[in-house]
Design a protein around this motif. Structure first.
Motif, PDB file in Angstrom:
ATOM      1  N   UNK A  52       0.847  -1.191   0.000  1.00  0.00           N
ATOM      2  CA  UNK A  52       0.000   0.000   0.000  1.00  0.00           C
ATOM      3  C   UNK A  52       0.886   1.246   0.000  1.00  0.00           C
ATOM      4  N   UNK A  53       0.625   2.173  -0.921  1.00  0.00           N
ATOM      5  CA  UNK A  53       1.386   3.415  -1.010  1.00  0.00           C
ATOM      6  C   UNK A  53       0.507   4.579  -0.575  1.00  0.00           C
ATOM      7  N   UNK A  54       0.973   5.328   0.434  1.00  0.00           N
ATOM      8  CA  UNK A  54       0.171   6.456   0.929  1.00  0.00           C
ATOM      9  C   UNK A  54       0.650   7.794   0.380  1.00  0.00           C
ATOM     10  N   UNK A  55       1.844   7.841  -0.217  1.00  0.00           N
ATOM     11  CA  UNK A  55       2.369   9.096  -0.763  1.00  0.00           C
ATOM     12  C   UNK A  55       1.651   9.459  -2.057  1.00  0.00           C
ATOM     13  N   UNK A  56       1.526  10.758  -2.333  1.00  0.00           N
ATOM     14  CA  UNK A  56       0.951  11.175  -3.609  1.00  0.00           C
ATOM     15  C   UNK A  56       2.070  11.431  -4.620  1.00  0.00           C
ATOM     16  N   UNK A  57       1.688  11.704  -5.861  1.00  0.00           N
ATOM     17  CA  UNK A  57       2.666  11.861  -6.943  1.00  0.00           C
ATOM     18  C   UNK A  57       3.600  13.039  -6.692  1.00  0.00           C
ATOM     19  N   UNK A  58       3.079  14.108  -6.126  1.00  0.00           N
ATOM     20  CA  UNK A  58       3.889  15.297  -5.867  1.00  0.00           C
ATOM     21  C   UNK A  58       4.997  14.994  -4.859  1.00  0.00           C
ATOM     22  N   UNK A  59       4.677  14.207  -3.834  1.00  0.00           N
ATOM     23  CA  UNK A  59       5.681  13.835  -2.834  1.00  0.00           C
ATOM     24  C   UNK A  59       6.755  12.932  -3.445  1.00  0.00           C
ATOM     25  N   UNK A  60       6.310  11.973  -4.277  1.00  0.00           N
ATOM     26  CA  UNK A  60       7.254  11.076  -4.961  1.00  0.00           C
ATOM     27  C   UNK A  60       8.195  11.898  -5.846  1.00  0.00           C
ATOM     28  N   UNK A  61       7.640  12.846  -6.624  1.00  0.00           N
ATOM     29  CA  UNK A  61       8.453  13.665  -7.528  1.00  0.00           C
ATOM     30  C   UNK A  61       9.485  14.470  -6.744  1.00  0.00           C
ATOM     31  N   UNK A  62       9.086  15.045  -5.625  1.00  0.00           N
ATOM     32  CA  UNK A  62      10.022  15.806  -4.791  1.00  0.00           C
ATOM     33  C   UNK A  62      11.169  14.938  -4.322  1.00  0.00           C
ATOM     34  N   UNK A  63      10.870  13.705  -3.904  1.00  0.00           N
ATOM     35  CA  UNK A  63      11.912  12.767  -3.473  1.00  0.00           C
ATOM     36  C   UNK A  63      12.856  12.416  -4.628  1.00  0.00           C
TER      37      UNK A  63
END
Length: 880
Positions: A52-63
């Motif tokens: 299960x992934x709770x992060x959104x796309x914006x958070x992933x992109x920032x990382x």
């Protein structure tokens, strides 16, 4: 023996962190979820546990951006290229270790439990499974004995997928792409054992993290869609040779890997035949259709040229099939014709009854070269084994062959016997191991120190293979099963023969020699060829060795080192996007050269052009007796005639930012081969090259006292004699040369055409600042520093009224080829002088041909009133 793994390799930890940090901010207890697999219209459901992934796309992109900046990725993303993340790691640096440990880390940090490793082939599948087995204890000690299960998908045991879905521990499923890429695969069809559900649904429901090993093999639309159909939480892509670098997170390219000493250094022992053009070499290189109703074959043969015999590729079809004609009438090809070109079987039949497949060779010391390659491999092996005696390092040599019968054959009764490679190996090994230097080095009998790994038919006989059959499956398992055993010094086996198609299955750290004995031309990439032996070696305790004096891989190759290095550099550029500094020219740096508008009507240009524009022809005279005497003397001084030989040249491969280069380590040859050849019509051959009479040639040969050398190596002797005679002949002709104008024939002004005149700007190019003094508007393309300085001095000198580099179409005919002088110059002093100047560096030693052409230039321009021809280094030389 048990292999040991170092858990503190910084570059591997960086690669692992490049993936785990993508999910920074994901809570540990949020990494799994419960689900239910339920068929439509059915009351039956089955529970499972997924990622299960709770992060959104914006958070992933920032990382992702932060990781790419940290790892100095050249082309960082501005937006996500899907949930695909790429890791680039050079072969042999522990790619599989990295992604297996990444699984443990992702579970430890975020609780992700379900993983699918997708592989493109049986060989890689078996390699992954072996790595899971041998790293298990290591990872268990690092991660507090975390419960983990791994399995290879088996279409006969689809019920196992229920356990994959329902388990609450780390689950790793190895899946071959061909097992689920098509609709008709069992995994994609409803199955009664799973209450009517499709097996793939149990994978999809877990939202697995998919790891793709060698993704460049899975870039077709069908395969990409199949991976997407697994419904992955994300896809992690690991390779040394990516086709597409989606969201590149970490890069360890070949240059970095070599610089850091993470792989073996490479040496190439180039084994080729030389001076071996006395028999009819024929090599079939390609067979292909040409148009609708024609098939052609590209065949390499030895061809008579103006420069002697050269190895060239000719095109053969139904109209052009006589190799005697295609070879420039070489006697050894007389009556040899191509009788059939078979496109479907990729073979060519010849009038002598020979049938050759694409890549196969007849003649040209082919067997002698292969024999010598085995000898060099054995020599290299024994040197290393002797040098490292007592250090606990098992040395392995790997021979790849394309026809198993060359190593192992069978009697009519089915009993195994040695093929020619097996016989040669035993003969060479016995000779080498018997030398005093190797006394007591290896005590095992010869039959125990070599063996083959080949696929077998149902009678147990070894056979040729394609690398992807059920029989190959068993062979790959055996190779992997024996990996540690082969590293044990108490295992006699040291020299291993295997089929080229099984190359991918070999991944042993103590392979120090690789020798490819293919009778057909290998299309294998250089990086694949060296990749089987790049891993750093281990000792008898299974500990990795980092000594660069030990970690050297020797590739025994049947090609010139320069060709090997060029191909390797090109592959690294194409596969990794590495641009080697100062070696590769960029097409975008080409510049247009423009002639100055209106120069054709400039009186300063016309005053010299109208003097020199006339074409000439020449006549010569010489005394035959003088030619015979001087030519015979020249032949006495020609190089010694050598027997045809096989030469070995070993060079260290140097991979730097500037490209792939070499450092010579050793050079040797062997001419001890009882090779027979026919003596050709020597007088006719030399007559065709020199246009002298047969009687004159015979007198020259008799007077030289070296005619007996014709029996040692006919072709080499004839070529050397031809060069000597032509050298004397040209000198005599030019001593008596006379030029005369050909009526009113001139070089037309229309030849000054700059429509397609483009150059690469380099240090020699002169950038024009005073175009009024020359015909060029912007650039003058030049070939040396002395020319560049001369152009700059012409431009700045008050004594030079006009100058220009003569175009390459301005040619003066000579007996040794056309001559293109350098400069046309109008010099103004007390009176105007019109110069044609040839620029050469001060003290430069000229080739004989250059001296003769300059001599012809002087004679040519004597016919032009008021024009002085001179050789200079600087503008000052014009006044001396």
């Amino acid at each position: 023996m048990k292999l040991h793994f170092d858990s503190n390799q910084e570059y591997q930890l960086d690669a692992i962190k490049a993936i785990t940090d993508i999910f920074e901010g994901q809570p540990l207890n949020g990494g799994d979820f419960e689900f239910s697999v339920q068929s439509t219209g059915s009351l039956l459901s089955e529970n499972g546990l997924g990622n299960n992934l709770t992060l959104n796309e914006e958070q992933i992109l920032g990382n992702v951006k932060a990781i790419q900046q940290r790892n100095e990725i050249k082309d960082p993303v501005s937006e996500l290229q899907g949930m695909n993340f790429s890791i680039e790691m050079e072969t042999g640096t522990g790619k599989t270790y990295v992604y297996l440990r990444t699984i443990y880390e992702l579970n430890k940090l975020y609780g992700f439990k379900k993983y699918v490793i997708v592989v493109p082939s049986i060989a890689i599948r078996e390699g992954v499974l072996k790595n899971l087995q041998i790293t298990h204890e290591h990872f268990q000690s690092l991660y507090d004995k975390t419960t983990i299960s791994f399995d290879v998908y088996d279409s006969k045991k689809v019920s196992n997928l229920r356990g994959f879905a329902s388990s609450n521990s780390i689950q790793i499923l190895i899946l071959n792409i061909d097992a689920f890429a098509k609709d008709e695969n069992i995994i994609n069809k409803p199955n009664d054992k799973l209450t009517g559900k499709k097996p793939i649904e149990f994978i999809q429901s877990t939202r697995p993290i998919v790891i793709v090993d060698e993704p460049q093999n899975m870039e077709t639309e069908i395969r990409k869609k199949a991976i997407e159909n697994l419904d992955p939480l994300c896809t992690l892509r690991y390779s040394a040779t990516h086709t597409n670098l989606y969201n590149l997170m970490y890069s360890l390219n070949p240059v970095k890997a070599y610089d850091l000493g993470l792989v073996k250094q490479i040496e190439v022992d180039s084994v080729i035949s030389e001076n071996a053009m006395n028999d009819a070499l024929v090599r079939v290189e390609k067979i292909q259709p040409s148009g609708k109703n024609k098939i052609i074959a590209r065949i390499k043969i030895d061809v008579n040229t103006s420069r002697g015999v050269e190895r060239k590729t000719v095109t053969v079809d139904r109209d052009k099939h006589d190799l005697f004609q295609l070879s420039g009438e070489r006697d050894i090809y007389r009556d040899l014709n191509v009788t059939e070109i078979d496109l479907s079987n990729q073979t060519v039949s010849f009038s002598n009854g020979q049938i050759l497949s694409v890549g196969e060779t007849q003649g040209g010391l082919n067997d002698d070269v292969l024999h010598y390659m085995i000898r060099k491999a054995v020599e290299e092996h024994l040197k290393k084994e002797k040098s490292w005696q007592g250090k606990g390092i098992k040395v392995l040599t790997l021979f790849f062959i394309d026809k198993v019968k060359n190593y192992r054959d069978y009697t009519p009764n089915g009993n195994p016997i040695n093929g020619k490679f097996g016989l040669w190996f035993e003969e060479i090994y016995q000779k080498e191991i018997g030398k005093p230097a190797y006394k007591d080095l290896i005590s095992y009998p010869v039959e125990e120190i070599h063996n083959g790994y080949f696929s077998q038919d149902n009678k147990g006989r070894i056979k040729d293979t394609g690398g992807e059959t059920q029989a190959d499956d068993d062979t790959y398992k055996l190779i992997m099963q024996d990996k540690e055993k082969l590293l044990d010094n108490n295992t006699p086996l040291r020299f291993i023969f295997s089929h080229s198609a099984l190359r991918e299955g070999w991944d042993n750290p103590n392979v120090f020699q690789i020798c490819t004995l293919n009778e057909t031309k290998s299309e294998l990439k250089k990086r694949q060829e060296i990749g089987r032996g790049l891993r750093l070696s281990v000792d008898q305790q299974g500990q990795r060795l980092f000594d660069r004096n030990i970690n050297k891989l020797t590739v025994i190759a049947n090609e010139r080192y320069e060709d090997f290095a060029k191909a390797l550099q090109k592959e690294i550029e194409e596969d990794c996007g590495v641009k080697f500094e100062n070696r590769i020219k960029n097409k975008n740096e080409r510049k247009k050269v423009n002639y100055r508008k209106g120069f054709e009507a400039d009186p300063k240009f016309l005053q010299i052009w109208e003097k020199i524009r006339y074409k000439t022809k020449y006549s010569v005279s010489y005394q035959t007796d003088e030619l015979i005497t001087l030519a015979a003397k020249a032949i006495k001084d020609i190089p010694e005639t050598h027997k045809p030989a096989v030469r070995s040249t070993k060079q260290k491969v140097l991979i730097t930012d500037e490209g792939v280069s070499g450092q010579l380590l050793s050079d040797s040859s062997d001419n001890d081969y009882g090779h027979r050849f026919e003596i050709p019509d020597t007088l006719s051959y030399i007559q065709g090259k020199t246009e002298l009479t047969r009687d004159t040639i015979l007198q020259i040969l008799k007077k030289s006292g070296r005619i007996n050398e014709l029996l040692i190596n006919p072709q080499m002797f004839m070529d050397n004699v031809t060069v000597a005679i032509k050298s004397v002949l040209y000198e005599l002709m030019i001593d008596g040369i006379m030029y005369e104008k050909i009526g009113n024939k001139v070089y037309e002004m229309t030849l000054f055409d700059d429509a397609d005149f483009e150059i690469y700007i380099d240090n020699f190019t002169h950038t024009v600042t005073g175009s009024y003094k020359t015909i060029y508007e912007n650039y003058i393309p030049l070939d040396s520093n002395v020319e560049n300085q001369f152009a700059r001095d012409c431009e700045s000198s008050e004594n030079i009224e006009f100058y220009f580099k003569l175009p390459n179409w301005f040619k003066i005919p000579t007996p040794i080829g056309n001559y293109n002088p350098d400069w046309a110059i109008v010099f103004k002093g007390e009176k105007k002088i019109y110069f044609i100047a040839e620029t050469k560096s001060e003290g430069q030693e000229l080739l004989k041909s250059e001296k003769l052409k300059i001599k012809c230039g002087k004679e040519h321009f004597k016919k032009f009133e008021g024009v002085i021809y001179t050789q200079v280094t600087t503008v000052r030389d014009l006044t001396e």
